[in-house]
Motif scaffolding. Structure first.
Motif, PDB file in Angstrom:
ATOM      1  N   HIS A   1       0.815  -1.216   0.000  1.00 34.37           N
ATOM      2  CA  HIS A   1       0.000   0.000   0.000  1.00 34.37           C
ATOM      3  C   HIS A   1       0.849   1.267   0.000  1.00 34.37           C
ATOM      4  O   HIS A   1       0.333   2.354  -0.222  1.00 34.37           O
ATOM      5  CB  HIS A   1      -0.944  -0.004   1.211  1.00 34.37           C
ATOM      6  N   ARG A   2       2.152   1.142   0.235  1.00 33.63           N
ATOM      7  CA  ARG A   2       3.016   2.331   0.255  1.00 33.63           C
ATOM      8  C   ARG A   2       3.477   2.740  -1.134  1.00 33.63           C
ATOM      9  O   ARG A   2       4.014   3.829  -1.300  1.00 33.63           O
ATOM     10  CB  ARG A   2       4.225   2.074   1.158  1.00 33.63           C
ATOM     11  N   LEU A   3       3.301   1.876  -2.129  1.00 33.51           N
ATOM     12  CA  LEU A   3       3.690   2.238  -3.491  1.00 33.51           C
ATOM     13  C   LEU A   3       2.744   3.325  -3.996  1.00 33.51           C
ATOM     14  O   LEU A   3       1.537   3.186  -3.926  1.00 33.51           O
ATOM     15  CB  LEU A   3       3.629   1.027  -4.423  1.00 33.51           C
ATOM     16  N   LYS A   4       3.303   4.404  -4.519  1.00 34.49           N
ATOM     17  CA  LYS A   4       2.480   5.519  -4.978  1.00 34.49           C
ATOM     18  C   LYS A   4       2.653   5.796  -6.465  1.00 34.49           C
ATOM     19  O   LYS A   4       1.700   6.112  -7.153  1.00 34.49           O
ATOM     20  CB  LYS A   4       2.830   6.806  -4.201  1.00 34.49           C
ATOM     21  N   THR A   5       3.875   5.698  -6.965  1.00 26.50           N
ATOM     22  CA  THR A   5       4.150   6.135  -8.328  1.00 26.50           C
ATOM     23  C   THR A   5       4.429   4.985  -9.284  1.00 26.50           C
ATOM     24  O   THR A   5       4.737   5.219 -10.440  1.00 26.50           O
ATOM     25  CB  THR A   5       5.355   7.091  -8.350  1.00 26.50           C
ATOM     26  N   THR A   6       4.337   3.754  -8.828  1.00 26.61           N
ATOM     27  CA  THR A   6       4.651   2.611  -9.674  1.00 26.61           C
ATOM     28  C   THR A   6       3.588   1.530  -9.494  1.00 26.61           C
ATOM     29  O   THR A   6       2.944   1.448  -8.450  1.00 26.61           O
ATOM     30  CB  THR A   6       6.050   2.055  -9.342  1.00 26.61           C
ATOM     31  N   GLY A   7       3.418   0.711 -10.513  1.00 30.54           N
ATOM     32  CA  GLY A   7       2.430  -0.350 -10.451  1.00 30.54           C
ATOM     33  C   GLY A   7       2.896  -1.544  -9.640  1.00 30.54           C
ATOM     34  O   GLY A   7       2.098  -2.235  -9.023  1.00 30.54           O
ATOM     35  N   GLY A   8       4.187  -1.789  -9.646  1.00 27.82           N
ATOM     36  CA  GLY A   8       4.721  -2.910  -8.895  1.00 27.82           C
ATOM     37  C   GLY A   8       6.233  -2.869  -8.904  1.00 27.82           C
ATOM     38  O   GLY A   8       6.833  -2.043  -9.589  1.00 27.82           O
ATOM     39  N   ARG A   9       6.831  -3.781  -8.161  1.00 23.66           N
ATOM     40  CA  ARG A   9       8.293  -3.869  -8.183  1.00 23.66           C
ATOM     41  C   ARG A   9       8.737  -5.285  -7.848  1.00 23.66           C
ATOM     42  O   ARG A   9       8.079  -5.996  -7.084  1.00 23.66           O
ATOM     43  CB  ARG A   9       8.932  -2.856  -7.253  1.00 23.66           C
ATOM     44  N   TYR A  10       9.862  -5.631  -8.451  1.00 19.14           N
ATOM     45  CA  TYR A  10      10.503  -6.918  -8.202  1.00 19.14           C
ATOM     46  C   TYR A  10      11.697  -6.663  -7.297  1.00 19.14           C
ATOM     47  O   TYR A  10      12.535  -5.813  -7.588  1.00 19.14           O
ATOM     48  CB  TYR A  10      10.952  -7.549  -9.527  1.00 19.14           C
ATOM     49  N   LEU A  11      11.765  -7.380  -6.187  1.00 17.12           N
ATOM     50  CA  LEU A  11      12.843  -7.188  -5.221  1.00 17.12           C
ATOM     51  C   LEU A  11      13.967  -8.181  -5.506  1.00 17.12           C
ATOM     52  O   LEU A  11      13.769  -9.391  -5.462  1.00 17.12           O
ATOM     53  CB  LEU A  11      12.301  -7.382  -3.800  1.00 17.12           C
ATOM     54  N   LEU A  12      15.152  -7.654  -5.813  1.00 17.68           N
ATOM     55  CA  LEU A  12      16.283  -8.486  -6.216  1.00 17.68           C
ATOM     56  C   LEU A  12      16.786  -9.404  -5.106  1.00 17.68           C
ATOM     57  O   LEU A  12      17.206 -10.530  -5.364  1.00 17.68           O
ATOM     58  CB  LEU A  12      17.443  -7.607  -6.696  1.00 17.68           C
ATOM     59  N   GLN A  13      16.786  -8.935  -3.880  1.00 16.02           N
ATOM     60  CA  GLN A  13      17.344  -9.719  -2.781  1.00 16.02           C
ATOM     61  C   GLN A  13      16.467 -10.918  -2.426  1.00 16.02           C
ATOM     62  O   GLN A  13      16.952 -12.038  -2.301  1.00 16.02           O
ATOM     63  CB  GLN A  13      17.511  -8.837  -1.533  1.00 16.02           C
TER      64      GLN A  13
ATOM     65  N   ILE B   1       7.664 -10.142  -5.272  1.00 14.31           N
ATOM     66  CA  ILE B   1       7.033  -9.126  -6.112  1.00 14.31           C
ATOM     67  C   ILE B   1       6.025  -8.383  -5.258  1.00 14.31           C
ATOM     68  O   ILE B   1       5.231  -8.995  -4.536  1.00 14.31           O
ATOM     69  CB  ILE B   1       6.350  -9.771  -7.336  1.00 14.31           C
ATOM     70  N   GLU B   2       6.061  -7.058  -5.348  1.00 14.26           N
ATOM     71  CA  GLU B   2       5.089  -6.205  -4.662  1.00 14.26           C
ATOM     72  C   GLU B   2       4.266  -5.490  -5.712  1.00 14.26           C
ATOM     73  O   GLU B   2       4.799  -5.038  -6.726  1.00 14.26           O
ATOM     74  CB  GLU B   2       5.796  -5.179  -3.772  1.00 14.26           C
ATOM     75  N   VAL B   3       2.962  -5.378  -5.468  1.00 13.91           N
ATOM     76  CA  VAL B   3       2.046  -4.777  -6.429  1.00 13.91           C
ATOM     77  C   VAL B   3       1.256  -3.666  -5.741  1.00 13.91           C
ATOM     78  O   VAL B   3       0.858  -3.796  -4.581  1.00 13.91           O
ATOM     79  CB  VAL B   3       1.084  -5.848  -6.998  1.00 13.91           C
ATOM     80  N   ASN B   4       1.024  -2.585  -6.478  1.00 13.13           N
ATOM     81  CA  ASN B   4       0.227  -1.465  -5.990  1.00 13.13           C
ATOM     82  C   ASN B   4      -1.255  -1.817  -6.155  1.00 13.13           C
ATOM     83  O   ASN B   4      -1.738  -2.000  -7.271  1.00 13.13           O
ATOM     84  CB  ASN B   4       0.577  -0.212  -6.795  1.00 13.13           C
ATOM     85  N   LYS B   5      -1.988  -1.896  -5.044  1.00  8.08           N
ATOM     86  CA  LYS B   5      -3.392  -2.306  -5.082  1.00  8.08           C
ATOM     87  C   LYS B   5      -4.291  -1.264  -5.743  1.00  8.08           C
ATOM     88  O   LYS B   5      -5.361  -1.588  -6.245  1.00  8.08           O
ATOM     89  CB  LYS B   5      -3.889  -2.601  -3.667  1.00  8.08           C
ATOM     90  N   GLN B   6      -3.848  -0.016  -5.779  1.00 13.58           N
ATOM     91  CA  GLN B   6      -4.656   1.039  -6.392  1.00 13.58           C
ATOM     92  C   GLN B   6      -4.915   0.749  -7.864  1.00 13.58           C
ATOM     93  O   GLN B   6      -5.961   1.116  -8.389  1.00 13.58           O
ATOM     94  CB  GLN B   6      -3.961   2.389  -6.269  1.00 13.58           C
ATOM     95  N   TYR B   7      -3.977   0.090  -8.549  1.00 10.29           N
ATOM     96  CA  TYR B   7      -4.168  -0.213  -9.961  1.00 10.29           C
ATOM     97  C   TYR B   7      -5.311  -1.195 -10.168  1.00 10.29           C
ATOM     98  O   TYR B   7      -6.040  -1.109 -11.142  1.00 10.29           O
ATOM     99  CB  TYR B   7      -2.870  -0.741 -10.579  1.00 10.29           C
ATOM    100  N   LEU B   8      -5.486  -2.136  -9.250  1.00 12.38           N
ATOM    101  CA  LEU B   8      -6.619  -3.055  -9.323  1.00 12.38           C
ATOM    102  C   LEU B   8      -7.919  -2.297  -9.105  1.00 12.38           C
ATOM    103  O   LEU B   8      -8.896  -2.496  -9.826  1.00 12.38           O
ATOM    104  CB  LEU B   8      -6.456  -4.167  -8.291  1.00 12.38           C
ATOM    105  N   GLU B   9      -7.935  -1.402  -8.125  1.00 13.16           N
ATOM    106  CA  GLU B   9      -9.153  -0.671  -7.788  1.00 13.16           C
ATOM    107  C   GLU B   9      -9.550   0.328  -8.872  1.00 13.16           C
ATOM    108  O   GLU B   9     -10.726   0.506  -9.156  1.00 13.16           O
ATOM    109  CB  GLU B   9      -8.963   0.050  -6.447  1.00 13.16           C
ATOM    110  N   VAL B  10      -8.562   0.976  -9.500  1.00 19.37           N
ATOM    111  CA  VAL B  10      -8.858   2.021 -10.481  1.00 19.37           C
ATOM    112  C   VAL B  10      -9.051   1.447 -11.882  1.00 19.37           C
ATOM    113  O   VAL B  10     -10.005   1.795 -12.579  1.00 19.37           O
ATOM    114  CB  VAL B  10      -7.740   3.095 -10.483  1.00 19.37           C
ATOM    115  N   PHE B  11      -8.163   0.541 -12.325  1.00 15.73           N
ATOM    116  CA  PHE B  11      -8.174   0.076 -13.709  1.00 15.73           C
ATOM    117  C   PHE B  11      -8.697  -1.347 -13.890  1.00 15.73           C
ATOM    118  O   PHE B  11      -8.953  -1.773 -15.009  1.00 15.73           O
ATOM    119  CB  PHE B  11      -6.770   0.173 -14.314  1.00 15.73           C
ATOM    120  N   GLY B  12      -8.760  -2.134 -12.832  1.00 20.31           N
ATOM    121  CA  GLY B  12      -9.300  -3.481 -12.943  1.00 20.31           C
ATOM    122  C   GLY B  12      -8.229  -4.548 -13.083  1.00 20.31           C
ATOM    123  O   GLY B  12      -7.028  -4.288 -13.071  1.00 20.31           O
TER     124      GLY B  12
END
Length: 157
Positions: free
Chosen positions: A30-42, A46-57
Motif C-alpha cells: 500500500h506504500r507504493l504511490k508512483t509505480t504499479g509494482g516492483r521486483y525485489l532483487l534480494q 514481487i510487490e504490487v500497488n493495489k490502487q491499480y486493481l481498484e482504479v483500472f481493474g
C-alpha cells in the motif's frame, strides 16, 4: 482481492504465460504511490500497488504482474533483467506485457502558495517573497531604505 488471491494469480500467470513456476511471495504494498509494482532483487518477491486493481481493474493488474515476472524470470536465469536490456525488451514483447503502467489519476489537492509582500519605505519598491525576510537586517536593494511587511497573498497551485 487478498494477498493469497494475488499469490495464486501470479503463480497462474507465471505457469500459463512463461511456462515456469513462481516460487516466491507476491503481496500488495500500500506504500507504493508512483509505480504499479516492483521486483525485489534480494528476496525475489514481487510487490504490487493495489490502487491499480481498484482504479483500472484486473486486466491492468495482469499486465503489471507480467512485467514484474519478466524481471523475475530473467534475473533467475542470469539474463538482462533491467529495463534497458535487450533480453528484457524481447521478453516483454513475447508475453505482451506493458513496458510502463498507465498513470494513476492525480488525486492531489491544490496547495496554497504563500507570498509575502514587502515595500520599501523610501522608494516604495515592492518585493514579493515566499520566505519571511528579517526586516531589521535586510534593506531595499535599490535605495537602502528600510522594508515593511505590507501583507500576504495566497495563490492556488
Amino acid at each position: 482481492m487478498t494477498n493469497e488471491e494475488l499469490q495464486n494469480l501470479v503463480e497462474k500467470v507465471s505457469s500459463d504465460v512463461f511456462g515456469r513456476p513462481f516460487l516466491h511471495q507476491a503481496v500488495f504494498n500500500h506504500r507504493l504511490k508512483t509505480t504499479g509494482g516492483r521486483y525485489l532483487l534480494q528476496s525475489h518477491n514481487i510487490e504490487v500497488n493495489k490502487q491499480y486493481l481498484e482504479v483500472f481493474g484486473e486486466e491492468e493488474l495482469i499486465g503489471i504482474i507480467k512485467h514484474e515476472l519478466c524481471h523475475y524470470h530473467l534475473h533467475l536465469l542470469g539474463k538482462g533483467y533491467k529495463h534497458r536490456d535487450r533480453d528484457f525488451k524481447r521478453l516483454l514483447k513475447e508475453v505482451n506485457a506493458p513496458r510502463y503502467c498507465t498513470p494513476l489519476p492525480n488525486k492531489k489537492t491544490k496547495r496554497k502558495i504563500r507570498q509575502l509582500i514587502y515595500q520599501c519605505t523610501v522608494c516604495s519598491f515592492i518585493y514579493i517573497r515566499a520566505r519571511q525576510v528579517n526586516t531589521s537586517r535586510y534593506v531595499c536593494g535599490k535605495c537602502k531604505g528600510s522594508l515593511v511587511l505590507k501583507g500576504e497573498k495566497s495563490e492556488q497551485k
